[in-house]
Write an enzyme that holds these catalytic residues in place. Structure first.
Site, PDB file in Angstrom:
ATOM      1  N   LYS A 122    -123.260 -17.214-143.390  1.00  0.00           N
ATOM      2  CA  LYS A 122    -122.912 -17.389-142.536  1.00  0.00           C
ATOM      3  C   LYS A 122    -122.475 -18.772-142.116  1.00  0.00           C
ATOM      4  O   LYS A 122    -122.667 -19.220-142.055  1.00  0.00           O
ATOM      5  CB  LYS A 122    -124.643 -17.508-141.555  1.00  0.00           C
ATOM      6  CG  LYS A 122    -124.243 -17.678-139.951  1.00  0.00           C
ATOM      7  CD  LYS A 122    -125.432 -18.521-138.993  1.00  0.00           C
ATOM      8  CE  LYS A 122    -125.191 -18.579-137.545  1.00  0.00           C
ATOM      9  NZ  LYS A 122    -124.239 -19.496-136.803  1.00  0.00           N
ATOM     10  N   ARG A 143    -115.284 -15.635-128.315  1.00  0.00           N
ATOM     11  CA  ARG A 143    -116.517 -14.676-127.868  1.00  0.00           C
ATOM     12  C   ARG A 143    -116.517 -15.365-126.102  1.00  0.00           C
ATOM     13  O   ARG A 143    -117.278 -14.644-126.143  1.00  0.00           O
ATOM     14  CB  ARG A 143    -117.776 -15.905-129.033  1.00  0.00           C
ATOM     15  CG  ARG A 143    -118.569 -14.221-128.598  1.00  0.00           C
ATOM     16  CD  ARG A 143    -119.887 -16.047-129.031  1.00  0.00           C
ATOM     17  NE  ARG A 143    -121.608 -14.494-128.946  1.00  0.00           N
ATOM     18  CZ  ARG A 143    -122.563 -14.996-127.506  1.00  0.00           C
ATOM     19  NH1 ARG A 143    -121.065 -15.874-126.958  1.00  0.00           N
ATOM     20  NH2 ARG A 143    -123.047 -14.250-127.532  1.00  0.00           N
ATOM     21  N   TYR A 161     -80.715  -9.867-134.236  1.00  0.00           N
ATOM     22  CA  TYR A 161     -81.062  -9.824-133.104  1.00  0.00           C
ATOM     23  C   TYR A 161     -80.569  -8.861-132.071  1.00  0.00           C
ATOM     24  O   TYR A 161     -81.047  -8.737-131.270  1.00  0.00           O
ATOM     25  CB  TYR A 161     -82.269 -11.353-133.391  1.00  0.00           C
ATOM     26  CG  TYR A 161     -83.020 -11.135-132.093  1.00  0.00           C
ATOM     27  CD1 TYR A 161     -83.955 -11.228-131.692  1.00  0.00           C
ATOM     28  CD2 TYR A 161     -81.853 -11.930-130.613  1.00  0.00           C
ATOM     29  CE1 TYR A 161     -84.500 -11.720-130.192  1.00  0.00           C
ATOM     30  CE2 TYR A 161     -83.173 -12.504-129.833  1.00  0.00           C
ATOM     31  CZ  TYR A 161     -84.310 -12.160-129.353  1.00  0.00           C
ATOM     32  OH  TYR A 161     -84.587 -12.764-127.766  1.00  0.00           O
ATOM     33  N   SER A 215    -125.802 -12.449-129.420  1.00  0.00           N
ATOM     34  CA  SER A 215    -125.842 -13.827-130.266  1.00  0.00           C
ATOM     35  C   SER A 215    -126.243 -13.152-131.327  1.00  0.00           C
ATOM     36  O   SER A 215    -127.213 -11.849-130.934  1.00  0.00           O
ATOM     37  CB  SER A 215    -126.365 -14.335-129.522  1.00  0.00           C
ATOM     38  OG  SER A 215    -125.360 -15.004-128.458  1.00  0.00           O
TER      39      SER A 215
END
Length: 745
Positions: A121, A142, A44, A90
């Protein structure tokens, strides 16, 4: 402006390297923050030094977002608003066959539909992922369909979500926006709530969907990383293929490509050619709703062909080419007859509802958890209320809330008892701020001892089948004519047949710990559990002693689990056993030494030190050791780090291993045995009838081993197992192929 500060004078290769270093260092900082670094500190520092050198030469590249300007800054999620590339629509709903048929008739009247894609679903949280040239650059909720919240850092903790698309089959697209559902599997949800209630962190989640949503909205990604979230992709938004890529032509073809790129897909979707077969699919999962590992609330049916989807278009609210068939919610109403309390193995006193029996999710339910007194108050339930009850899969039934309009004035409030229902000891908080009340009489409380002894017998601990709940009750419940033979669990391995024969016990309901009633008399049922009518030992007594003897040789991690040390479950116990290898080493380790073990941390370390500081706890360990219980693991034949950092999933039946023994030999060699397959899985070991995990391994390109390959992995390590998989040796009775042999596939 000097040449030094003229951005047009920065060579393209320098600018590209600067961008690459910034991205790489940000990624390593994030992984270090999560406690999962993939490079050393020295590596690093080398990368950071290179970046500083570039910025020293070209200071115009320095911005406040550069890793050189934010080293050591805490990482948190701010849930900034982001706009989706393509609106997330939707779905319209159908609640019966008539509505489903009406949707299909409307679609087929406009276009000739010859293929439908059916999929489950999932009752989770919709998420939008954006990949640019194969790299995950953004994840969002969403929201309202157009704008969601940025949850990229949290989604990156989900093992199922690839940060870089797999390009071994075909190049990644220039741009790919996919939609899917983040969820918490039902089994993992139950285990998460168990941990939450055991630690008293906060109120348990109401259901897996709430748990998934709460986990994704954590400000600290390290918290999200501790939650066993998963994801399944079910749609595509914006898409720009690579220059030599292919276009999406159908939903099913898109799924094939998404799977090749390593994105997580369901193995339960089906493409069918008629509405009759759609209805068959709907009916199958209506009857087998709890077959999947996650909660579902219906079926999504889509016109498979993308060209037909475009022709059908959308309304202002939903696409015309898809519909969700919703199953009725698994909630019922019944009368809450009473609220009682039970005491668990850690002393936690938990209210539970006693209800008029009612069938929900296919089984009769009479009792449901209420978690704690604050939860009873929050839900506003009164004794005598008509309540709504919910049960999902194997999750404990839960009271959702009261039906207030059906109250008649006879209802009464619940009062949390001040004393233990089992031993009468005054209840209190274990530490200031706890939401739970506990019985402090840990050693002598019959309820706590019964629960601990039953837990010792469980599959997660010493797996003593003959020591079931009724036997645990008999061994711990004071009932004339004899006192119980166990003062505490330290006496378990010193039991004798003579101690068992006089014992008579109530038969308790494990859901409530209340005695079952004799159907003839109505009185609590009393039985002689260990002796037959002649006063001789039952066959179960011989089996019990055989299994107690077998339990003595169980590995150290199982013994640790059996001690019921708070916060020390199987995973922590495996980490402790692998690191210290003996009970004495664990007992003598300082809190700092314990906390430094990978997977332990300060909370578990403090709990271990507190447990061993109690005299009678230490005496349990001494008695078990004197009785011959294994207190030290042998040094592994091939070294404890042979499978370090290797994750293995075992699926199907193996001839030489049980599922638990396979996990144990993996852990003994420093590996991790997990139950889900992802791109990060090292190997999948496939036995007989392996199921969907095998299919997922094939899709993701995870190396698959048979049992012989598994033994190579255990004996020689990952490289040898891979070499054998790629170049398997011929069976002893096979002839090597000669010049006339067929070309290899």
């Amino acid at each position: 402006m000097s040449a030094l500060h003229n951005t047009t004078d920065i060579p393209d290769e320098v600018r590209a390297r600067h961008t690459e270093l910034c991205r790489e260092l940000d990624d390593h900082s994030y992984r270090y923050y999560l406690g999962k670094p993939v490079i050393s500190d020295a590596e690093y520092d080398t990368l950071m030094g290179e970046l500083r050198g570039i910025e020293d030469s070209y200071p115009q590249l320095v911005t406040q977002d550069s890793p050189t300007q934010k080293v050591g800054a805490p990482i948190s999620v701010d849930f900034a608003e982001v706009e989706h590339l393509v609106r997330m629509e939707s779905l319209g709903n159908a609640f019966d066959t008539e509505e489903l048929n009406a949707w299909a008739d409307r679609a087929s009247a406009e276009v000739p539909v010859d293929a439908y894609l059916c999929e489950l679903k999932i009752d989770g949280l919709a998420v939008d992922l954006v990949y640019e040239r194969g790299r995950l650059v953004r994840a969002a909720t969403r929201g309202d369909g157009r704008v969601g919240e940025d949850i990229t850092l949290n989604v990156r903790t989900i093992d199922a979500v690839p940060e870089q698309l797999d390009e071994s089959v075909r190049p990644a697209p220039e741009l790919l926006e996919v939609r899917g559902e983040v969820f918490l599997p039902v089994k993992e949800f139950g285990e998460l709530n168990e941990r939450i209630t055991a630690t008293g962190e906060h109120t348990p989640f109401a259901n897996p969907r709430n748990a998934a949503a709460g986990s994704l909205r954590q400000k600290d990604p390290r918290v999200t990383a501790t939650r066993p979230l998963s994801m399944i992709v079910h749609g595509v938004g914006a898409y720009s293929p690579a220059s030599d890529g292919v276009a999406f032509t159908s939903q099913s073809q898109a799924y094939t490509l998404l799977g090749e790129w390593g994105l997580p897909l369901s193995d339960r979707y089906r493409v069918v050619d008629s509405m009759a077969k759609v209805r068959d699919y709907v009916d199958h999962y209506r009857a087998n709703r709890h077959e999947p590992a996650y909660e579902i609330d219906g079926i999504v049916i889509k016109v498979d062909d993308f060209g037909l989807q475009r022709r059908l278009g959308s309304t202002s609210r939903a696409p015309r080419w898809a519909i969700a068939y919703k199953y009725p919610p698994e909630e019922v109403t019944t009368r809450l007859v009473d609220i009682k309390v039970g005491v668990g193995r850690t002393g936690r006193v938990t209210p539970y509802g006693v209800m008029e029996p009612v069938v929900v999710a296919g089984s009769e339910v009479e009792f449901a958890t209420l978690h704690n007194a604050q939860e009873v108050a929050r839900k506003g339930v009164l004794i005598g209320d008509v309540v709504t009850l919910r049960k999902a899969g194997d999750v404990i039934p839960e009271i959702v809330g009261p039906v207030v309009e059906r109250r008649d004035g006879s209802e009464r409030e619940f009062e949390m008892p001040t004393h233990c229902p089992e031993c009468g000891t005054e209840l209190g908080q274990q530490k200031e701020g706890d939401v739970d009340l506990r019985c402090p009489n840990a050693r002598s409380c019959p309820g706590q001892l019964r629960e601990r002894v039953a837990f010792i017998a469980g599959r997660k601990a010493l797996d003593i089948e003959a020591l079931g709940y009724v036997a645990a009750t008999a061994l711990t419940q004071p009932l004339e004519p004899a006192d119980p033979p166990l003062r505490d669990e330290g006496d378990l391995f010193d039991l004798t047949v003579d101690q068992l024969l006089p014992i008579r016990t109530h038969v308790l309901d494990p859901d409530t710990t209340e005695p079952k009633s004799d159907p003839k008399t109505g009185e609590p049922k009393v039985v002689s559990f260990f002796a037959n009518l002649k006063g001789e030992p039952k066959k179960t007594v011989e089996k019990l002693f055989e299994q107690l003897e077998e339990a003595k040789s169980k590995p150290l991690w199982r013994v640790l689990v059996a001690l019921s040390i708070r916060h020390v479950g199987p995973r922590a116990a495996e980490d402790l056993a692998r690191h210290f290898r003996s009970m004495d080493a664990i007992r003598q380790a300082s809190e700092e030494e314990l906390a430094a073990v990978d997977g332990i941390g300060p909370t578990i370390a403090a709990s271990i030190r507190e447990w061993f500081a109690v005299d009678w706890h230490a005496e349990i360990v001494r008695k078990w050791a004197a009785a011959g219980v294994r207190m030290e693991d042998d040094a592994p034949e091939h070294g404890s780090d042979l499978l370090a950092d290797v994750t293995v999933v075992v699926t199907g039946g193996l001839e030489g291993f049980t599922r638990d023994s396979a996990k144990e030999v993996i852990a003994e060699r420093g590996g991790r045995a997990t139950s889900s397959v992802s791109k990060k899985t090292g190997f999948v070991v496939a036995g007989e009838s392996p199921g969907s995990k095998y299919d997922k391994a094939v899709k993701l390109g995870v190396p698959i081993l048979d049992e012989a390959g598994f033994r190579v992995l255990l004996d020689e390590g990952a490289d040898a197992a891979l070499a054998r998989r790629l170049n398997p040796e011929p069976e002893p009775d096979e002839e090597p192929a000669g010049d006339q042999g067929q070309a290899g596939e």
